[in-house]
Design a protein around this motif. Sequence first.
Motif, short mmCIF file in Angstrom:
data_model
loop_
_atom_site.label_atom_id
_atom_site.label_comp_id
_atom_site.label_asym_id
_atom_site.label_seq_id
_atom_site.Cartn_x
_atom_site.Cartn_y
_atom_site.Cartn_z
N GLY A 242 5.80 13.03 1.77
CA GLY A 242 5.88 13.55 3.04
C GLY A 242 6.67 12.60 3.91
O GLY A 242 6.85 11.23 3.48
N ASP A 243 7.09 12.87 5.01
CA ASP A 243 7.82 12.13 5.94
C ASP A 243 7.34 10.81 6.40
O ASP A 243 7.74 9.70 6.51
N ASP A 244 5.62 11.10 6.59
CA ASP A 244 5.24 9.88 7.08
C ASP A 244 5.17 8.64 5.97
O ASP A 244 5.06 7.41 6.49
N LEU A 245 4.78 9.01 4.59
CA LEU A 245 4.85 8.20 3.60
C LEU A 245 6.17 7.61 3.48
O LEU A 245 6.27 6.15 3.36
N VAL A 246 7.21 8.27 3.50
CA VAL A 246 8.52 7.49 3.44
C VAL A 246 8.90 6.50 4.46
O VAL A 246 9.41 5.52 4.34
N ASP A 247 8.44 6.91 5.91
CA ASP A 247 8.54 6.08 7.00
C ASP A 247 7.65 4.77 6.68
O ASP A 247 8.32 3.69 7.02
N ARG B 168 0.67 -1.34 -0.03
CA ARG B 168 -0.04 0.01 0.07
C ARG B 168 0.72 1.34 -0.07
O ARG B 168 0.35 2.13 -0.51
N ALA B 169 2.09 1.34 0.79
CA ALA B 169 2.90 2.42 0.90
C ALA B 169 3.52 2.57 -0.64
O ALA B 169 3.51 3.66 -1.18
N ARG B 170 3.86 1.43 -1.29
CA ARG B 170 4.38 1.79 -2.60
C ARG B 170 3.38 2.16 -3.58
O ARG B 170 3.70 3.16 -4.25
N GLU B 171 2.22 1.89 -3.45
CA GLU B 171 1.16 2.38 -4.41
C GLU B 171 0.93 3.83 -4.03
O GLU B 171 0.80 4.79 -5.00
N ASP B 172 0.87 4.52 -2.61
CA ASP B 172 0.65 5.66 -2.50
C ASP B 172 1.83 6.53 -2.81
O ASP B 172 1.80 7.50 -3.42
N LEU B 173 3.18 5.86 -2.69
CA LEU B 173 4.27 6.81 -3.52
C LEU B 173 3.99 6.85 -5.15
O LEU B 173 4.41 8.14 -5.44
#
Length: 248
Positions: free
Chosen positions: A107-112, A91-96
Amino acid sequence: MHFTSEHRLDDGVLERGFTLDGIPGLLWTPPDASASAPVPLILLGHPPLGLRAMYPRLVSRARHAAADGFATATIELPGSGDRPARPALDRAREDLRRALRAGEPVGDDLVDALVLPLVDAAVPEWRAALDAALSLPEVSGPVGYSGGLISIGIRLVVTDPRIAAAVLFAGSFVPRVIFEEARRVTVPLHVLLQWDDEGNDRRTALDLFDAFASRDKSLHAHMGGHTGVPASAGDAAAGFFGRHLRTA
């Protein structure tokens, strides 16, 4: 470490597949490595694309290292290849991807969310693989780390004193906590940066390099995009390991 396959490449390098607590990996040793003449080890990092996809590049790096007298080892990263999926990471990769397509800031939250779970899971596995490789009579320290996600390399160098030198590939998706860990890195570093990398922010990569506490650190910047690393970069990295692992 349970070996699952073994064969000689055409240059005499011994390639062995293995599993370690269910994690697949590969080990390459030079033709003359033996219990009476053990060779130093380099851990080959790689992006989370799966060992099958990365194999051509990994075996090329392994052959190059073997020609210089080094064993090399790598493992499958969490959530890659045939290992169990990690839905939160997907999910994080798709958000990126969505943010990059829209031209939005990352943003920092997504990178984390994108990086930290992978670092937290992968680094203990790399350390276990290092334990297993160093238990073999034909492999010895000192140990180097080369490539892969820079955040994994930083955490591994900070937490494992057996790693005497590292070649890191610059990237800009680096969590704040990893930036702080970079200030504790003191081993010799050779950092590669693609100056026109379309997927990384150059300023962030330069700030991270500046954060490293190593007295012996060098930044090797090359013109071109993410996949444009010149062949000469491999020769420079080999020379770096030759200096620092032979004399450590």
